[in-house]
Design a protein around this motif. Structure first.
Motif, PDB file in Angstrom:
ATOM      1  N   ILE A   9       0.751   4.830  -5.170  1.00 27.19           N
ATOM      2  CA  ILE A   9       1.221   6.070  -5.192  1.00 27.19           C
ATOM      3  C   ILE A   9       1.880   6.506  -4.064  1.00 27.19           C
ATOM      4  N   HIS A  10       1.026   6.104  -2.868  1.00 27.21           N
ATOM      5  CA  HIS A  10       1.584   6.893  -1.523  1.00 27.21           C
ATOM      6  C   HIS A  10       0.998   5.559  -0.583  1.00 27.21           C
ATOM      7  N   ARG A  11       1.430   5.968   0.848  1.00 25.69           N
ATOM      8  CA  ARG A  11       1.262   4.867   1.886  1.00 25.69           C
ATOM      9  C   ARG A  11       0.264   5.320   2.936  1.00 25.69           C
ATOM     10  N   LEU A  12      -0.302   4.685   3.820  1.00 22.66           N
ATOM     11  CA  LEU A  12      -0.949   4.942   5.104  1.00 22.66           C
ATOM     12  C   LEU A  12      -0.592   3.762   6.050  1.00 22.66           C
ATOM     13  N   ASP A  13      -0.384   4.108   7.066  1.00 22.91           N
ATOM     14  CA  ASP A  13       0.004   2.820   8.022  1.00 22.91           C
ATOM     15  C   ASP A  13      -1.195   1.918   8.064  1.00 22.91           C
ATOM     16  N   ARG A  14      -1.001   0.577   8.233  1.00 20.56           N
ATOM     17  CA  ARG A  14      -2.106  -0.255   8.386  1.00 20.56           C
ATOM     18  C   ARG A  14      -3.128   0.002   9.110  1.00 20.56           C
ATOM     19  N   GLU A  15      -2.924   0.320  10.332  1.00 24.17           N
ATOM     20  CA  GLU A  15      -3.764   0.703  11.464  1.00 24.17           C
ATOM     21  C   GLU A  15      -4.473   2.064  11.014  1.00 24.17           C
ATOM     22  N   ALA A  16      -3.840   3.070  10.181  1.00 32.78           N
ATOM     23  CA  ALA A  16      -4.616   4.222  10.032  1.00 32.78           C
ATOM     24  C   ALA A  16      -5.699   3.761   8.789  1.00 32.78           C
ATOM     25  N   SER A  17      -6.478   4.978   8.628  1.00 33.87           N
ATOM     26  CA  SER A  17      -7.422   4.842   7.507  1.00 33.87           C
ATOM     27  C   SER A  17      -7.730   6.033   7.063  1.00 33.87           C
ATOM     28  N   GLY A  18      -8.469   6.068   5.624  1.00 29.32           N
ATOM     29  CA  GLY A  18      -8.690   7.441   5.099  1.00 29.32           C
ATOM     30  C   GLY A  18      -8.323   7.525   3.568  1.00 29.32           C
ATOM     31  N   LEU A  19      -8.027   8.491   3.130  1.00 27.81           N
ATOM     32  CA  LEU A  19      -7.959   8.811   1.612  1.00 27.81           C
ATOM     33  C   LEU A  19      -6.452   8.194   1.176  1.00 27.81           C
ATOM     34  N   MET A  20      -6.712   7.493   0.001  1.00 26.99           N
ATOM     35  CA  MET A  20      -5.495   7.012  -0.844  1.00 26.99           C
ATOM     36  C   MET A  20      -5.913   7.194  -2.186  1.00 26.99           C
ATOM     37  N   ILE A  21      -4.756   7.372  -2.912  1.00 29.11           N
ATOM     38  CA  ILE A  21      -5.108   7.343  -4.289  1.00 29.11           C
ATOM     39  C   ILE A  21      -4.110   6.090  -5.060  1.00 29.11           C
ATOM     40  N   LEU A  22      -4.988   5.409  -5.987  1.00 25.02           N
ATOM     41  CA  LEU A  22      -4.078   4.547  -6.956  1.00 25.02           C
ATOM     42  C   LEU A  22      -4.332   4.940  -8.356  1.00 25.02           C
TER      43      LEU A  22
END
Length: 271
Positions: A131-144
């Motif tokens: 649904i959306h992205r986070l940088d590889r080096e970043a961490s945290g909440l993601m929705i699938l």
């Protein structure tokens, strides 16, 4: 060692995927199977032109098909950290993505990408849609999402700008103002970042911030804070004097929105 090949299947070739690969690539069968399982082999249907990852060693192939092979020994050897399930909402799930895990796979494989790790988590298997992205080096909440309908509804929600509120916890170099707004274009497009200081530590000269972004430009938080002289700690790309062996200190810690499926107000937090 890297291999990047496009192989055409001919009438005289074996028509089982693993046998075809063994005949055409100088790698052991076990390495070829591992490469397939990790998503580094693609099958292009000669009649329909459809391209998909080819994982099953015993898959049938046909004359006129193409197999695209992307073998990188170092990439395939990566053992990604596992994500943590935050909430299972049936139509979608919420995860705490560790740093180092990709938001999406590449031609060279998807075993270190969140969608594949989530796919392998559930029994029985579920469909998984990014649904959306986070940088590889970043961490945290993601929705699938776990259905095409849910994916379409959630993607529209996330694309609508202010329908989803996301808060990030970020550590930057130096002592910032107590709060501020960074309004600086990125690649010619409007980009706005708001922040509030949580604390400052003189040793090791870092400010911890809560950050909200009102636009979603590439590397927006990282670029904006580097631009005002307070680069994100551990950022491997932007900034000077901010390098760290602790990893990049940028984490998506809170997300809230009105669920388009249930109409319920949702709030997910790692704090």
């Amino acid at each position: 060692m890297q291999i990047d090949l496009v192989l055409e299947v001919e009438d005289s070739d074996p028509l089982i995927a693993i046998d075809f690969l063994v005949d055409n690539i100088e790698l052991s069968k076990s390495k070829l199977k591992d490469m397939m399982n990790k998503g580094a082999v693609w099958h292009v249907d000669g009649k329909k032109g459809k391209r998909r990852r080819l994982r099953r060693a015993m898959s049938d192939i046909a004359a006129g098909d193409r197999l695209e092979v992307f073998y990188d020994e170092e990439l395939l050897a990566i053992k990604p950290p596992l994500p943590r399930l935050v909430a299972d909402e049936t139509h979608y799930s919420v995860w705490d993505k560790p740093p180092g895990v990709l938001s999406q796979g590449t031609d060279w494989g998807d075993h270190a990408a969140l969608p594949r790790l989530v796919e392998l988590y559930f029994t029985p298997r579920r469909e998984v849609f990014l649904i959306h992205r986070l940088d590889r080096e970043a961490s945290g909440l993601m929705i699938l999402a776990h259905s095409r309908k849910a994916a379409a509804q959630l993607s529209e929600l996330f694309a609508s700008g202010d329908a989803v509120t996301k808060r990030y916890r970020v550590e930057v170099l130096g002592d910032t103002k107590d709060e501020g707004v960074i309004n600086a274009e990125i690649e010619g497009k409007k980009a706005l970042t708001r922040y509030q200081k949580v604390k400052y530590e003189a040793e090791p000269n870092r400010s911890t911030l809560d950050v909200w972004i009102e636009t979603g430009r590439k590397h927006q938080i990282r670029r904006h804070f580097d631009g005002i002289g307070h680069p994100v700690i551990g950022d491997p790309r932007y900034g000077e004097g901010n390098k760290s062996n602790e990893g990049m200190k940028l984490k998506a810690v809170e997300m809230s929105f009105d669920c388009p499926i249930t109409s319920k107000r949702q709030r997910f937090s790692l704090l």
